[in-house]
Structure formats: structure tokens, C-alpha cells
Design an enzyme around this catalytic site. Structure first.
Site, PDB file in Angstrom:
ATOM      1  N   SER A  50      12.332  43.496  17.356  1.00  0.00           N
ATOM      2  CA  SER A  50      11.263  44.447  16.994  1.00  0.00           C
ATOM      3  C   SER A  50      10.742  45.121  18.262  1.00  0.00           C
ATOM      4  O   SER A  50      11.041  44.684  19.382  1.00  0.00           O
ATOM      5  CB  SER A  50      10.127  43.707  16.293  1.00  0.00           C
ATOM      6  N   ASP A  83      14.541  46.430  14.822  1.00  0.00           N
ATOM      7  CA  ASP A  83      13.773  46.235  13.593  1.00  0.00           C
ATOM      8  C   ASP A  83      12.515  47.118  13.643  1.00  0.00           C
ATOM      9  O   ASP A  83      11.781  47.107  14.639  1.00  0.00           O
ATOM     10  CB  ASP A  83      13.382  44.746  13.535  1.00  0.00           C
ATOM     11  N   ASP A 105      11.657  53.409  10.860  1.00  0.00           N
ATOM     12  CA  ASP A 105      10.737  53.116   9.755  1.00  0.00           C
ATOM     13  C   ASP A 105       9.600  54.136   9.733  1.00  0.00           C
ATOM     14  O   ASP A 105       8.591  53.970  10.414  1.00  0.00           O
ATOM     15  CB  ASP A 105      10.185  51.692   9.920  1.00  0.00           C
ATOM     16  N   HIS A 181       5.576  41.223   4.432  1.00  0.00           N
ATOM     17  CA  HIS A 181       5.743  40.589   5.743  1.00  0.00           C
ATOM     18  C   HIS A 181       4.749  39.437   5.967  1.00  0.00           C
ATOM     19  O   HIS A 181       3.655  39.445   5.417  1.00  0.00           O
ATOM     20  CB  HIS A 181       5.543  41.626   6.851  1.00  0.00           C
ATOM     21  N   GLY A 182       5.163  38.495   6.801  1.00  0.00           N
ATOM     22  CA  GLY A 182       4.247  37.453   7.242  1.00  0.00           C
ATOM     23  C   GLY A 182       4.333  36.178   6.414  1.00  0.00           C
ATOM     24  O   GLY A 182       5.166  36.039   5.511  1.00  0.00           O
ATOM     25  N   HIS A 224      13.213  43.561   3.374  1.00  0.00           N
ATOM     26  CA  HIS A 224      12.347  43.027   4.444  1.00  0.00           C
ATOM     27  C   HIS A 224      11.441  41.959   3.830  1.00  0.00           C
ATOM     28  O   HIS A 224      11.436  41.744   2.623  1.00  0.00           O
ATOM     29  CB  HIS A 224      11.500  44.157   5.039  1.00  0.00           C
ATOM     30  N   GLY A 225      10.669  41.312   4.697  1.00  0.00           N
ATOM     31  CA  GLY A 225       9.642  40.395   4.208  1.00  0.00           C
ATOM     32  C   GLY A 225      10.179  39.303   3.310  1.00  0.00           C
ATOM     33  O   GLY A 225       9.558  38.964   2.306  1.00  0.00           O
ATOM     34  N   SER A 227      10.980  35.979   3.977  1.00  0.00           N
ATOM     35  CA  SER A 227      10.836  34.556   4.292  1.00  0.00           C
ATOM     36  C   SER A 227      10.346  33.803   3.064  1.00  0.00           C
ATOM     37  O   SER A 227       9.594  34.348   2.248  1.00  0.00           O
ATOM     38  CB  SER A 227       9.842  34.362   5.445  1.00  0.00           C
ATOM     39  N   ASN A 267      15.955  40.146   5.568  1.00  0.00           N
ATOM     40  CA  ASN A 267      15.242  39.945   6.838  1.00  0.00           C
ATOM     41  C   ASN A 267      14.373  38.692   6.828  1.00  0.00           C
ATOM     42  O   ASN A 267      13.553  38.505   5.922  1.00  0.00           O
ATOM     43  CB  ASN A 267      14.310  41.134   7.095  1.00  0.00           C
TER      44      ASN A 267
HETATM   45  P1  13P Z   1       9.189  37.858   7.041  1.00  0.00           P
HETATM   46  O1  13P Z   1       7.823  38.033   7.621  1.00  0.00           O
HETATM   47  O2  13P Z   1       9.116  37.590   5.573  1.00  0.00           O
HETATM   48  O3  13P Z   1      10.007  36.877   7.750  1.00  0.00           O
HETATM   49  O4  13P Z   1       9.945  39.282   7.168  1.00  0.00           O
HETATM   50  C1  13P Z   1      10.586  39.657   8.361  1.00  0.00           C
HETATM   51  C2  13P Z   1      10.986  41.073   8.373  1.00  0.00           C
HETATM   52  O5  13P Z   1      10.982  41.777   7.389  1.00  0.00           O
HETATM   53  C3  13P Z   1      11.435  41.628   9.655  1.00  0.00           C
HETATM   54  O6  13P Z   1      11.646  42.994   9.582  1.00  0.00           O
HETATM   55  O1  G3H Z   2       8.772  42.719  10.189  1.00  0.00           O
HETATM   56  C1  G3H Z   2       8.381  42.375  11.280  1.00  0.00           C
HETATM   57  C2  G3H Z   2       8.952  41.234  12.001  1.00  0.00           C
HETATM   58  O2  G3H Z   2       8.476  40.021  11.491  1.00  0.00           O
HETATM   59  C3  G3H Z   2       8.713  41.390  13.456  1.00  0.00           C
HETATM   60  O3  G3H Z   2       7.407  41.073  13.776  1.00  0.00           O
HETATM   61  O4  G3H Z   2       6.687  43.058  15.067  1.00  0.00           O
HETATM   62  O5  G3H Z   2       5.495  40.833  15.271  1.00  0.00           O
HETATM   63  O6  G3H Z   2       7.791  41.146  16.236  1.00  0.00           O
HETATM   64  P1  G3H Z   2       6.799  41.554  15.188  1.00  0.00           P
HETATM   65 ZN    ZN Z   3      10.371  44.051   8.206  1.00  0.00          ZN
END
Ligand code: 13P
Ligand code: G3H
Ligand code: ZN
Length: 322
Positions: A50, A83, A105, A181-182, A224-225, A227, A267
Site C-alpha cells: 500500500s 494496493d 483507486d 476494510h479492517g 477487497h476487505g 479478512s 485481498n
Molecule cells: P482486510 O482489512 O479485510 O484484510 O482487507 C485488506 C485489503 O482489502 C487490502 O487492500
Molecule cells: O486496504 C488496505 C490495506 O489493509 C492496507 O492498509 O493502507 O494501512 O497499509 P494500509
Molecule cells: Zn483494499
């Protein structure tokens, strides 16, 4: 083999009914944990950096660490991806540094502006043999510099995708169907609770995905997002001095389903952060007298490897596909 683009990977994933893991990397131990798992499981992989990771490690270190992984793991295809690139300049700088894939993005901009900005990146990237991921729709959640509230988030509008892809020439498309995300993807009031009291989030909008796939046949889709926020690691963090109440992710079952569809890239960042933090917190609790970083980073790296292995084998379906 040298770094590759994701073109062949996505073709095989699309037709093979699996997805490639795109894992965020910020330091040596994370890169080693991910690539050792991929090597042992014979899985292709996308290592993504990122803008924040680049600011943390500086623009040279992560590229060189990934190049080291390429030397150590010659049997598996590895993509180096930017990213959430936020501007032409960031994308250009990564392309000039040897990245084989970039994301631009501009999903928070108006549609026409997103098209124009993406087009500019695609032109430069394609002239340099690099592929481009773009985004339509806005995921809720917090990424380094971007904080999209639940109210400001919106699903991808299927009626926009054909025009967007044909006008921009992008190579893959990130869509918003309910991931975020997160580690706190949903507010407790958006969820139900299972018998163990654990939050169960609302299901992903597979109906929107289906509509998009109909309009973009054979086109690689990105989530994305994604996790899952494994509860054993949330527990590990919380029982060793951390405070992450009600952390909740996307259920693995839904990601497995997505991986079988046109979703070719999934991701994952937060799960690696949780793995590392939980492991280090527990280590410090159990060994208060230790102060050599190698002592606590070693189990952190080993657990990242196991978290990634679990994703490759049990969620993404890309083990054995290198
Ligand atoms: P998570 O926060 O769900 O791991 O998503 C990561 C992501 O989308 C990175 O671009
Ligand atoms: O989607 C974002 C990723 O989790 C990267 O996070 O921008 O804090 O490195 P970051
Ligand atoms: Zn992302």
C-alpha cells in the site's frame, strides 16, 4: 521465475474456480511467512504494497525484499502489486520501480473522473507491460489514509461496469458487495449473534456479483476487505492485554463461494496483522524477560505462514495451482 503479471494467473483462476490470495506486505517477516507457505503449498501469490507500506519501509526496501522472495521461491509465480494507488504519480513511481501490477483507486471520485484517471494509468502501465486493477463502488472501513463511513459506502452499480471497463481498459475490477476494510467490519447492530455469542455479519451480496459477471463475462473480479478476523487470534490479543471487542470479519464459507466464481483475487491484510499482534502479545506475556526481536518475530512469522497456508488450502483453493 522473475516477477509476473496477474494475467495468466487470473485466466487460470477464473476457469479453475479458485482465487489468488493478495496479501499485504510491510516487512521481511510478513513476506517470508507468506511466501514460505505459498512455496510449500505450490500456490501462486500476489504480494501487495500500500501507499502506507511504502511510506513505512521506503520505496526501495519492500521491492528488494520481494525480489529476495522471488530468488528464494523460484517455483511459484509472484506478482508485485500496488494496493490502493491514489494517483497517477504513485502508480507511475511503482511501475518505474518494477511493480508488475498496480491498482488505481478513484472509487471515491465521480464516475467520469474515475474513468479519466484510470485511463491515464492504464495507458502508462500497458506501455510498460504492467496490468491495472480499478475500483467501482465504495467499501466501508478504514485503510491508512481513507476512512469510508458505513453511510458513505455503496455497493457497485452493475449498470456501470461495462462502460467503465470498456472505456478505461483496466485488467481487473474491484467491486463492493458488502466486504469492508479492517478488523471491525460491521457494527454489532448490523449482525446477529451465534450460540457462542460471536457476531455473525450480514451476508455478501452475491446477487450483485452475479449481475456484474453477466455483464462482464470472463473478466477478473477482485474482492477487497476479505479478512475473516479469526476469533482465536482476537481471543489471543484480548487475553494478553489487547482490546479488540467485537472484531468481526467475513465468514470463510462466503469467501470460499466467492473464490469459485469470477472473483480471481481476494485481498487479505487484517488477518495477518491480527496473527502477528496476537502472537507477539502472547510471547511477551509468557517471556517478560526476553528482548531480542528475533525471539518474538520468529513465532510471529511462523504463525503468519500457518494463517496463509490455511487460506490457500481451505478458503481460496489455489494450493497446488502454481
Ligand atoms: P482486510 O482489512 O479485510 O484484510 O482487507 C485488506 C485489503 O482489502 C487490502 O487492500
Ligand atoms: O486496504 C488496505 C490495506 O489493509 C492496507 O492498509 O493502507 O494501512 O497499509 P494500509
Ligand atoms: Zn483494499
Amino acid at each position: 521465475m522473475p516477477l509476473v503479471t496477474s494475467t495468466e494467473m487470473f485466466k487460470k483462476a477464473y476457469h479453475g474456480g479458485y482465487a489468488i490470495g493478495a496479501f499485504n506486505v510491510n516487512n521481511m517477516e510478513i513476506i517470508q511467512g507468506i511466501t514460505e507457505a505459498c512455496r510449500e503449498e505450490k500456490a501462486p501469490v500476489i504480494l501487495q504494497v500500500s501507499k502506507g507500506a511504502r511510506a513505512y519501509a521506503n520505496r526501495t526496501y519492500l521491492v528488494k525484499l520481494v525480489e529476495a522472495a522471488v530468488i528464494e521461491c523460484p517455483e511459484i509465480p509472484i506478482v508485485l502489486h500496488l494496493d490502493h494507488g491514489d494517483s497517477f504519480e504513485t502508480c507511475k513511481s511503482c511501475i518505474d520501480d518494477g511493480f508488475t501490477s498496480v491498482m488505481i483507486d478513484l472509487s471515491s471520485k465521480p464516475f467520469a473522473e474515475n474513468i479519466e484517471g484510470t485511463k491515464e494509468v492504464v495507458k502508462y502501465a500497458h506501455d510498460h507491460g504492467v496490468v491495472v486493477e480499478a475500483e467501482l463502488g465504495a467499501l466501508a472501513g478504514v485503510e491508512d489514509d481513507v476512512n469510508v463511513s458505513a453511510e458513505a459506502s455503496h455497493y457497485t452499480r452493475p449498470e456501470e461496469v461495462e462502460e467503465f471497463v470498456s472505456k478505461t481498459g483496466c485488467d481487473s475490477l474491484a467491486i463492493a458487495i458488502g466486504t469492508s476494510h479492517g478488523a471491525f467490519k460491521f457494527k454489532p447492530e448490523q449482525c446477529t449473534r451465534n450460540e457462542k455469542g460471536i457476531l455473525v455479519p450480514p451476508p455478501l451480496r452475491f446477487d450483485i456479483l452475479e449481475e456484474i459477471v453477466k455483464r462482464l463475462p470472463e473478466f477478473p473480479i477482485v474482492l477487497h476487505g476479505s479478512s475473516s478476523v479469526p476469533q482465536e487470534y482476537v481471543k489471543m490479543v484480548n487475553s494478553h492485554g489487547g482490546k479488540m471487542p467485537d472484531a468481526v470479519g467475513i465468514p470463510e464459507e462466503q469467501l470460499r463461494e466467492a473464490a469459485k466464481s469470477a472473483v480471481c483475487k481476494i485481498n487479505i491484510d487484517s488477518d495477518l496483522r491480527l496473527t502477528m499482534t496476537g502472537t507477539v502479545r502472547q510471547y511477551f506475556d509468557e517471556h517478560p524477560d526476553h528482548f531480542d526481536p528475533r525471539q518474538y518475530l520468529k513465532p510471529a512469522r511462523a504463525n503468519i505462514k500457518e494463517t496463509v497456508r490455511h487460506k490457500l488450502v481451505n478458503v481460496l483453493g489455489c494450493a497446488g495451482k502454481a
